[in-house]
Design an enzyme around this catalytic site. Structure first.
Site, PDB file in Angstrom:
ATOM      1  N   ARG A   1      45.001  36.285  31.314  1.00 18.28           N
ATOM      2  CA  ARG A   1      45.886  37.258  31.965  1.00 18.28           C
ATOM      3  C   ARG A   1      46.661  36.548  33.068  1.00 18.28           C
ATOM      4  NH1 ARG A   1      41.652  42.345  32.750  1.00 18.28           N
ATOM      5  NH2 ARG A   1      41.380  42.823  30.524  1.00 18.28           N
TER       6      ARG A   1
ATOM      7  N   ASP B   1      49.391  35.856  36.012  1.00 16.81           N
ATOM      8  CA  ASP B   1      49.887  36.674  37.110  1.00 16.81           C
ATOM      9  C   ASP B   1      51.403  36.808  37.053  1.00 16.81           C
ATOM     10  OD1 ASP B   1      47.345  37.034  38.169  1.00 16.81           O
ATOM     11  OD2 ASP B   1      47.496  35.313  39.505  1.00 16.81           O
TER      12      ASP B   1
ATOM     13  N   TYR C   1      46.156  24.589  31.612  1.00 18.17           N
ATOM     14  CA  TYR C   1      47.274  24.974  32.453  1.00 18.17           C
ATOM     15  C   TYR C   1      48.047  23.739  32.909  1.00 18.17           C
ATOM     16  CZ  TYR C   1      45.796  29.842  32.870  1.00 18.17           C
ATOM     17  OH  TYR C   1      45.485  31.146  32.602  1.00 18.17           O
TER      18      TYR C   1
ATOM     19  N   ARG D   1      46.247  28.002  41.245  1.00 18.03           N
ATOM     20  CA  ARG D   1      47.220  27.983  42.342  1.00 18.03           C
ATOM     21  C   ARG D   1      46.560  27.638  43.674  1.00 18.03           C
ATOM     22  NH1 ARG D   1      49.911  33.623  42.079  1.00 18.03           N
ATOM     23  NH2 ARG D   1      50.873  32.869  43.998  1.00 18.03           N
TER      24      ARG D   1
END
Length: 258
Positions: free
Chosen positions: A50, A52, A111, A202
């Site tokens: 999911r 952001d 990622y 992040r």
């Protein structure tokens, strides 16, 4: 009902994230609306991750259940037609077993984060990189990143609204490399794990950028990890440089068999 795996590319800027939300434009909502144009009924799809608001995807994976017996080519073409003009594309589609699950069958998520270091404003990559004006010490960032690899309590790098049952995760890879471009240097973060906490990537990148800028030392990152406390984290970087780059499965449904 036949089940299909979808590999999805999207630009995250117009969306309030992946997950369907009332009165918000989301990637999940856009795809489910497109599916309803093909088979008029309520559709619910499940995804590997999911993302952001503002986060992009090179290869998000989701699955959907259809009533009709669609060929993968026809289903992907029809979805892409109805997704226009949203910046979402089905780049691959494959039939899967009825018990295959985009989230629970995944064994690793990958990622990519991109930082552009230059003083001139980003133009072609505006909204697709995090731009910082000062050079970054990539070697120091890599040394600090190595402290985070492995199984740890990542409370420091976990959002306070994270809903995961445990802050303990195993980070398989966190590589930091410099990539020279014609008009600046990009710093790429290759981050891999079976699963992630909310805002974990992040939080990593924002903290490591401080090391590259000289505001933090390598040992400061070790102390932050050991603190197991959210206030010990560095700044959380903005979302626009983050991409869900891929999802790995034991039996990749998108790998052609010969």
């Amino acid at each position: 009902m036949p089940r299909y795996a979808l590999k999805i590319e999207y630009h995250g800027a117009p969306f309030a994230g992946w997950q369907r939300q009332k009165d918000q434009t989301t990637v999940q909502g856009a795809i489910e609306d497109a599916l309803a144009r093909l088979e008029p009924r309520a559709h619910t799809i499940a995804a590997a991750g999911r993302t952001d608001a503002g986060v992009h995807a090179l290869a998000q994976v989701a699955h959907c259940d259809m009533q009709g017996d669609w060929t993968p080519f026809r289903l992907s073409e029809a979805l892409n037609y109805h997704l226009k003009p949203a910046p979402v594309a089905i780049v691959a589609c494959a039939p899967v077993a009825g018990d295959w699950h985009a989230r629970f069958s995944a064994r690793q998520r990958r990622y990519l984060f991109r930082i552009l270091t230059r003083r001139a404003p980003a133009t072609l990559d505006a909204g697709r990189v995090w731009q910082v004006k000062q050079p970054l010490d990539v070697a120091a960032m890599q040394k600090a990143a190595a402290l985070l690899v492995g199984k740890h309590d990542f409370t420091t790098f976990r959002s306070t609204i994270c809903q995961a049952d445990s802050p303990v995760k195993t980070l398989d890879r966190l590589d930091v490399t410099a990539v020279e471009t014609p008009h600046g240097t990009e710093v790429h973060f290759d981050v891999r794990a079976r699963s992630f906490l909310h805002n974990q990537v992040r939080s990593f990148v924002g903290t490591l950028e401080r090391v590259g800028a000289g505001s933090w030392s390598v040992s400061d990152v070790g102390r932050a990890l050991a603190a197991r406390a959210r206030p010990a984290c560095g700044p959380v970087c903005p979302p626009e440089g983050l991409y869900l780059a891929g999802v790995d499965y034991d039996d990749d449904p998108f790998t052609p068999s010969f």
